[in-house]
Design a protein around this motif. Sequence first.
Motif, PDB file in Angstrom:
ATOM      1  N   TYR A 139       2.292  10.853  -1.081  1.00  0.00           N
ATOM      2  CA  TYR A 139       1.951   9.658  -0.336  1.00  0.00           C
ATOM      3  C   TYR A 139       3.115   9.349   0.597  1.00  0.00           C
ATOM      4  O   TYR A 139       4.215   9.861   0.407  1.00  0.00           O
ATOM      5  CB  TYR A 139       1.706   8.478  -1.282  1.00  0.00           C
ATOM      6  CG  TYR A 139       0.456   8.615  -2.113  1.00  0.00           C
ATOM      7  CD1 TYR A 139       0.383   9.540  -3.145  1.00  0.00           C
ATOM      8  CD2 TYR A 139      -0.661   7.814  -1.872  1.00  0.00           C
ATOM      9  CE1 TYR A 139      -0.773   9.686  -3.898  1.00  0.00           C
ATOM     10  CE2 TYR A 139      -1.816   7.943  -2.631  1.00  0.00           C
ATOM     11  CZ  TYR A 139      -1.856   8.878  -3.642  1.00  0.00           C
ATOM     12  OH  TYR A 139      -3.006   9.010  -4.384  1.00  0.00           O
TER      13      TYR A 139
ATOM     14  N   GLU B 103       0.283   5.228   2.039  1.00  0.00           N
ATOM     15  CA  GLU B 103      -0.993   5.902   2.251  1.00  0.00           C
ATOM     16  C   GLU B 103      -0.968   7.304   1.672  1.00  0.00           C
ATOM     17  O   GLU B 103       0.071   7.940   1.558  1.00  0.00           O
ATOM     18  CB  GLU B 103      -1.310   5.987   3.753  1.00  0.00           C
ATOM     19  CG  GLU B 103      -0.335   6.814   4.555  1.00  0.00           C
ATOM     20  CD  GLU B 103      -0.742   6.944   6.019  1.00  0.00           C
ATOM     21  OE1 GLU B 103      -1.740   6.335   6.443  1.00  0.00           O
ATOM     22  OE2 GLU B 103      -0.048   7.686   6.750  1.00  0.00           O
ATOM     23  N   LEU B 104      -2.156   7.767   1.320  1.00  0.00           N
ATOM     24  CA  LEU B 104      -2.295   9.116   0.788  1.00  0.00           C
ATOM     25  C   LEU B 104      -2.059  10.148   1.884  1.00  0.00           C
ATOM     26  O   LEU B 104      -2.523   9.999   3.009  1.00  0.00           O
ATOM     27  CB  LEU B 104      -3.695   9.291   0.215  1.00  0.00           C
ATOM     28  CG  LEU B 104      -4.050  10.648  -0.383  1.00  0.00           C
ATOM     29  CD1 LEU B 104      -4.998  10.470  -1.562  1.00  0.00           C
ATOM     30  CD2 LEU B 104      -4.700  11.559   0.649  1.00  0.00           C
ATOM     31  N   VAL B 105      -1.327  11.191   1.521  1.00  0.00           N
ATOM     32  CA  VAL B 105      -1.133  12.326   2.428  1.00  0.00           C
ATOM     33  C   VAL B 105      -1.979  13.501   1.945  1.00  0.00           C
ATOM     34  O   VAL B 105      -2.800  14.039   2.685  1.00  0.00           O
ATOM     35  CB  VAL B 105       0.345  12.741   2.507  1.00  0.00           C
ATOM     36  CG1 VAL B 105       0.509  13.975   3.387  1.00  0.00           C
ATOM     37  CG2 VAL B 105       1.198  11.588   3.030  1.00  0.00           C
ATOM     38  N   ALA B 106      -1.781  13.892   0.691  1.00  0.00           N
ATOM     39  CA  ALA B 106      -2.518  15.018   0.132  1.00  0.00           C
ATOM     40  C   ALA B 106      -2.418  14.980  -1.385  1.00  0.00           C
ATOM     41  O   ALA B 106      -1.427  14.503  -1.930  1.00  0.00           O
ATOM     42  CB  ALA B 106      -1.964  16.343   0.652  1.00  0.00           C
TER      43      ALA B 106
ATOM     44  N   ASN C 165      -7.030  17.776  -1.346  1.00  0.00           N
ATOM     45  CA  ASN C 165      -7.612  16.734  -0.510  1.00  0.00           C
ATOM     46  C   ASN C 165      -6.525  16.274   0.451  1.00  0.00           C
ATOM     47  O   ASN C 165      -5.372  16.098   0.053  1.00  0.00           O
ATOM     48  CB  ASN C 165      -8.078  15.553  -1.368  1.00  0.00           C
ATOM     49  CG  ASN C 165      -8.672  14.442  -0.535  1.00  0.00           C
ATOM     50  OD1 ASN C 165      -9.539  14.675   0.297  1.00  0.00           O
ATOM     51  ND2 ASN C 165      -8.191  13.218  -0.732  1.00  0.00           N
ATOM     52  N   TYR C 166      -6.879  16.104   1.710  1.00  0.00           N
ATOM     53  CA  TYR C 166      -5.899  15.729   2.732  1.00  0.00           C
ATOM     54  C   TYR C 166      -6.357  14.506   3.514  1.00  0.00           C
ATOM     55  O   TYR C 166      -7.555  14.309   3.753  1.00  0.00           O
ATOM     56  CB  TYR C 166      -5.707  16.870   3.735  1.00  0.00           C
ATOM     57  CG  TYR C 166      -5.081  18.112   3.170  1.00  0.00           C
ATOM     58  CD1 TYR C 166      -5.874  19.151   2.690  1.00  0.00           C
ATOM     59  CD2 TYR C 166      -3.691  18.254   3.122  1.00  0.00           C
ATOM     60  CE1 TYR C 166      -5.301  20.298   2.159  1.00  0.00           C
ATOM     61  CE2 TYR C 166      -3.115  19.405   2.607  1.00  0.00           C
ATOM     62  CZ  TYR C 166      -3.924  20.417   2.131  1.00  0.00           C
ATOM     63  OH  TYR C 166      -3.351  21.558   1.616  1.00  0.00           O
ATOM     64  N   ALA C 167      -5.393  13.718   3.945  1.00  0.00           N
ATOM     65  CA  ALA C 167      -5.684  12.675   4.911  1.00  0.00           C
ATOM     66  C   ALA C 167      -6.073  13.344   6.230  1.00  0.00           C
ATOM     67  O   ALA C 167      -5.552  14.412   6.583  1.00  0.00           O
ATOM     68  CB  ALA C 167      -4.461  11.787   5.123  1.00  0.00           C
ATOM     69  N   GLY C 168      -6.973  12.714   6.946  1.00  0.00           N
ATOM     70  CA  GLY C 168      -7.436  13.295   8.189  1.00  0.00           C
ATOM     71  C   GLY C 168      -6.321  13.532   9.193  1.00  0.00           C
ATOM     72  O   GLY C 168      -6.358  14.490   9.979  1.00  0.00           O
ATOM     73  N   SER C 169      -5.310  12.671   9.163  1.00  0.00           N
ATOM     74  CA  SER C 169      -4.232  12.759  10.136  1.00  0.00           C
ATOM     75  C   SER C 169      -3.325  13.971   9.935  1.00  0.00           C
ATOM     76  O   SER C 169      -2.569  14.334  10.841  1.00  0.00           O
ATOM     77  CB  SER C 169      -3.398  11.484  10.090  1.00  0.00           C
ATOM     78  OG  SER C 169      -2.841  11.297   8.811  1.00  0.00           O
TER      79      SER C 169
ATOM     80  N   LYS D  37      -4.554  16.932   8.202  1.00  0.00           N
ATOM     81  CA  LYS D  37      -5.358  18.121   7.922  1.00  0.00           C
ATOM     82  C   LYS D  37      -5.119  19.179   8.997  1.00  0.00           C
ATOM     83  O   LYS D  37      -5.138  18.873  10.200  1.00  0.00           O
ATOM     84  CB  LYS D  37      -6.835  17.739   7.854  1.00  0.00           C
ATOM     85  CG  LYS D  37      -7.727  18.766   7.185  1.00  0.00           C
ATOM     86  CD  LYS D  37      -9.127  18.201   6.976  1.00  0.00           C
ATOM     87  CE  LYS D  37      -9.138  17.085   5.965  1.00  0.00           C
ATOM     88  NZ  LYS D  37     -10.520  16.620   5.671  1.00  0.00           N
TER      89      LYS D  37
ATOM     90  N   ASP E  64       4.529  10.961  11.883  1.00  0.00           N
ATOM     91  CA  ASP E  64       4.701  11.420  10.505  1.00  0.00           C
ATOM     92  C   ASP E  64       5.971  10.841   9.876  1.00  0.00           C
ATOM     93  O   ASP E  64       6.207  11.036   8.674  1.00  0.00           O
ATOM     94  CB  ASP E  64       4.764  12.948  10.441  1.00  0.00           C
ATOM     95  CG  ASP E  64       3.462  13.604  10.864  1.00  0.00           C
ATOM     96  OD1 ASP E  64       3.524  14.603  11.607  1.00  0.00           O
ATOM     97  OD2 ASP E  64       2.394  13.117  10.449  1.00  0.00           O
TER      98      ASP E  64
END
Length: 120
Positions: free
Chosen positions: A37, A46-49, A58-62, A64, A89
């Motif tokens: 995060y 926020e979640l990153v992966a 699972n990845y955050a859209g930003s 991926k 980032d």
Amino acid sequence: QVQLVESGGGSVQPGGSLRLSCAASGRSFSITTMGWYRQAPGKERELVATITLHGFTNYAGSVKGRFTISRDNDKNSVYLQMNSLKPEDTAVYFCHARATVAGRQFDDYWGQGTRVTVAS
């Protein structure tokens, strides 16, 4: 208790790469999902992966397509390869693990955070 220790943060120019590592330690623990995060200044965490015990990611859209999460279950470690880094980032990155200790209920564990700065 489970201790998570991150390493690998630092400063890099836009377009550069960094690799974060996180190792879990403790006694009689078992980890399921691990993840990364991040929290930028003035923003919520926020979640990153995330990656499950069996390797589902699972990845955050930003991120991926730019970041890759992996883990080594034998070493109780999780990694985040970050490529094509952007100024947005920039954040403190936190390692997370969902774990049970001595067969008790699952709890969330967090590392102390490692700072990533992307700037020219």
